[in-house]
Write a protein that holds these residues in place. Structure first.
Motif, mmCIF file in Angstrom:
data_model
loop_
_atom_site.group_PDB
_atom_site.id
_atom_site.type_symbol
_atom_site.label_atom_id
_atom_site.label_comp_id
_atom_site.label_asym_id
_atom_site.label_seq_id
_atom_site.Cartn_x
_atom_site.Cartn_y
_atom_site.Cartn_z
ATOM 1 N N GLY A 103 0.812 -1.208 0.000
ATOM 2 C CA GLY A 103 0.000 0.000 0.000
ATOM 3 C C GLY A 103 0.848 1.261 0.000
ATOM 4 N N VAL A 104 0.365 2.277 0.716
ATOM 5 C CA VAL A 104 1.045 3.573 0.732
ATOM 6 C C VAL A 104 2.422 3.460 1.374
ATOM 7 C CG1 VAL A 104 0.895 5.953 1.552
ATOM 8 C CG2 VAL A 104 -1.166 4.777 0.774
ATOM 9 N N GLN A 105 2.541 2.635 2.412
ATOM 10 C CA GLN A 105 3.829 2.495 3.095
ATOM 11 C C GLN A 105 4.912 1.950 2.161
ATOM 12 O OE1 GLN A 105 4.637 3.550 6.094
ATOM 13 N NE2 GLN A 105 2.552 4.333 6.394
ATOM 14 N N ARG A 106 4.509 1.133 1.212
ATOM 15 C CA ARG A 106 5.483 0.584 0.256
ATOM 16 C C ARG A 106 6.111 1.703 -0.567
ATOM 17 N NH1 ARG A 106 6.936 -3.714 -3.060
ATOM 18 N NH2 ARG A 106 6.944 -3.300 -5.298
ATOM 19 N N TYR A 107 5.308 2.654 -1.003
ATOM 20 C CA TYR A 107 5.818 3.732 -1.848
ATOM 21 C C TYR A 107 6.539 4.798 -1.028
ATOM 22 C CZ TYR A 107 3.171 1.485 -5.494
ATOM 23 O OH TYR A 107 2.709 0.567 -6.399
ATOM 24 N N ILE A 108 6.164 4.940 0.228
ATOM 25 C CA ILE A 108 6.928 5.835 1.100
ATOM 26 C C ILE A 108 8.334 5.278 1.307
ATOM 27 C CG2 ILE A 108 7.084 6.748 3.443
ATOM 28 C CD1 ILE A 108 4.050 6.903 3.497
ATOM 29 N N SER A 109 8.401 3.972 1.536
ATOM 30 C CA SER A 109 9.712 3.330 1.681
ATOM 31 C C SER A 109 10.509 3.413 0.383
ATOM 32 C CB SER A 109 9.524 1.870 2.095
ATOM 33 O OG SER A 109 10.754 1.189 2.120
ATOM 34 N N HIS A 110 9.826 3.254 -0.745
ATOM 35 C CA HIS A 110 10.510 3.347 -2.038
ATOM 36 C C HIS A 110 11.102 4.737 -2.251
ATOM 37 C CE1 HIS A 110 11.370 3.065 -6.285
ATOM 38 N NE2 HIS A 110 10.497 4.013 -6.559
ATOM 39 N N GLU A 111 10.358 5.764 -1.892
ATOM 40 C CA GLU A 111 10.860 7.129 -2.045
ATOM 41 C C GLU A 111 12.080 7.364 -1.153
ATOM 42 O OE1 GLU A 111 11.032 10.943 -3.595
ATOM 43 O OE2 GLU A 111 9.832 9.199 -4.230
ATOM 44 N N ARG A 112 12.063 6.790 0.029
ATOM 45 C CA ARG A 112 13.197 6.951 0.939
ATOM 46 C C ARG A 112 14.417 6.165 0.454
ATOM 47 N NH1 ARG A 112 10.698 5.522 4.972
ATOM 48 N NH2 ARG A 112 11.369 3.346 5.118
ATOM 49 N N ARG A 113 14.208 4.976 -0.093
ATOM 50 C CA ARG A 113 15.322 4.138 -0.545
ATOM 51 C C ARG A 113 15.896 4.588 -1.881
ATOM 52 N NH1 ARG A 113 15.176 -1.214 1.981
ATOM 53 N NH2 ARG A 113 16.035 -2.115 0.068
ATOM 54 N N ARG A 114 15.239 5.517 -2.546
ATOM 55 C CA ARG A 114 15.804 6.054 -3.789
ATOM 56 C C ARG A 114 17.087 6.820 -3.533
ATOM 57 N NH1 ARG A 114 11.580 9.552 -6.877
ATOM 58 N NH2 ARG A 114 13.438 9.844 -8.180
ATOM 59 N N TYR A 115 17.299 7.257 -2.307
ATOM 60 C CA TYR A 115 18.507 7.994 -1.937
ATOM 61 C C TYR A 115 19.224 7.192 -0.846
ATOM 62 C CZ TYR A 115 15.738 11.539 -4.281
ATOM 63 O OH TYR A 115 14.972 12.215 -5.198
ATOM 64 N N PRO A 116 19.986 6.187 -1.240
ATOM 65 C CA PRO A 116 20.626 5.313 -0.242
ATOM 66 C C PRO A 116 21.726 6.046 0.517
ATOM 67 C CG PRO A 116 21.421 4.789 -2.432
ATOM 68 C CD PRO A 116 20.331 5.804 -2.617
ATOM 69 N N GLU A 117 22.173 5.420 1.575
ATOM 70 C CA GLU A 117 23.258 5.985 2.369
ATOM 71 C C GLU A 117 24.548 6.015 1.549
ATOM 72 O OE1 GLU A 117 23.677 3.829 5.941
ATOM 73 O OE2 GLU A 117 21.684 4.349 6.725
ATOM 74 N N ARG A 118 25.353 6.991 1.863
ATOM 75 C CA ARG A 118 26.589 7.176 1.100
ATOM 76 C C ARG A 118 27.515 5.969 1.239
ATOM 77 N NH1 ARG A 118 31.757 9.190 1.775
ATOM 78 N NH2 ARG A 118 32.572 10.378 -0.018
ATOM 79 N N SER A 119 27.584 5.382 2.428
ATOM 80 C CA SER A 119 28.484 4.243 2.643
ATOM 81 C C SER A 119 28.052 3.034 1.816
ATOM 82 C CB SER A 119 28.513 3.879 4.128
ATOM 83 O OG SER A 119 27.202 3.563 4.585
#
Length: 310
Positions: free
Chosen positions: A183-199
């Protein structure tokens, strides 16, 4: 008399599952899994203890299938699961870094080709932007059990549940924290994971560049070995690049000489003229040695003649 439900279709055991209602579609639905022993065209060591499952739900995860066989059916223990549209990572090749050089010191070094390194390079990908994979409709999966008895007991349990029309609710009893939400949480997580950590991103890039350099070096070595070596048809491959230095050229010539000697093994006396030439060489060698010995004796006699007793 009530007719028994069909539990087998074209060699597949049919297992009905109840999909739980959702807020969008509150009506429960029945989904059918088709299960049979895994029989690939090219058998592998795990095929005898594997089940082939067709028509998995689109939200199927490894947790779902493990829970189905181990808890809901109370059958065998699952070792691993392979999905149709999810690539399987093979054990990668160790790169030539400092930590694993000492580990290789006591072992016989295995020759790694450029193709092996290329396959490792193809498997290196940036961090995924999705926390959970969704499958296409009608996808299949392969469930590998701990042993063959576990696989057989799981197949029997599925047939028994289908025959008794057991109510199996898909995903019932799985803790919510073990599966990423949809649902919505899946796409919220997707938006956040589009910018992974630098390490994490830097680690992925470094791994890719390290293996890429190894592939380039391996390709260059293979091309340099082909240079100047005739192929099966007698043609020589001409490559573009810097010429080899004297040390590399000597090593290459030494390899060519050894390779030519191996080809000529067993063909020394193949023709009659070769035998005659060998006899002549032996005769000349004996004559030279005889002349040398005669000169040595003459020198010894001359030295003895000059010595006068007192």
């Amino acid at each position: 008399m009530k007719k028994a439900a069909t539990i087998e279709v074209a060699g597949y055991t049919t297992l009905p599952l109840q999909l739980p209602p959702t807020s969008i579609y509150p009506t429960p639905a029945t989904h059918y899994l088709y299960i049979r022993p895994h029989e690939p065209r090219i058998p592998d060591p795990d095929s005898t203890r594997s089940l082939f499952i067709v028509n998995t739900p689109i939200d199927t995860t490894e947790v779902h299938l493990r829970h189905l066989f181990s808890t809901q059916l109370s059958a065998g223990r699952v070792e691993r699961i392979t999905f149709e549209d999810v690539p399987v990572k093979k054990p990668g090749l160790a790169t030539a870094t400092e930590p694993n050089l000492s580990h290789r010191a006591n072992k016989k070094r295995k020759r790694i080709t450029a193709d092996d390194l290329q396959s490792t390079l193809d498997e290196i990908t940036p961090p995924s932007t999705w926390d959970r994979a969704l499958h296409k409709s009608g996808a299949h999966a392969i469930v590998v059990f701990a042993d063959k008895p576990s696989m057989e007991s799981s197949l029997k349990a599925a047939a028994k549940a289908a025959r008794k029309n057991t109510n199996l609710i898909w995903g019932d009893g799985i803790p919510l924290d073990r599966i990423p939400p949809l649902g919505v949480q899946r796409y919220i997580s997707h938006e956040r994971r589009r910018y992974p950590e630098r390490s994490a991103l830097l680690r992925s890039v470094n791994d890719f560049m390290t293996v890429f350099e190894q592939v380039s070096e391996a390709r260059k070595k293979e091309e340099s070995k082909k240079a100047g070596v005739p192929d099966e048809d007698g043609f020589v491959t001409v490559v573009n690049g810097p010429k080899l230095n004297s040390v590399a050229r000597e090593e290459e010539m030494r390899e060519l000489v050894e390779r030519q000697k191996k080809k000529e093994e067993g063909l020394e006396d193949f023709y009659r003229f070769q035998s005659r030439e060998k006899r002549k060489e032996r005769q000349q060698l004996l004559l030279r040695r005889f002349d040398e010995d005669r000169r040595k004796l003459a020198d010894i006699k001359m030295r003895r003649g000059k010595i006068r007793p007192e």
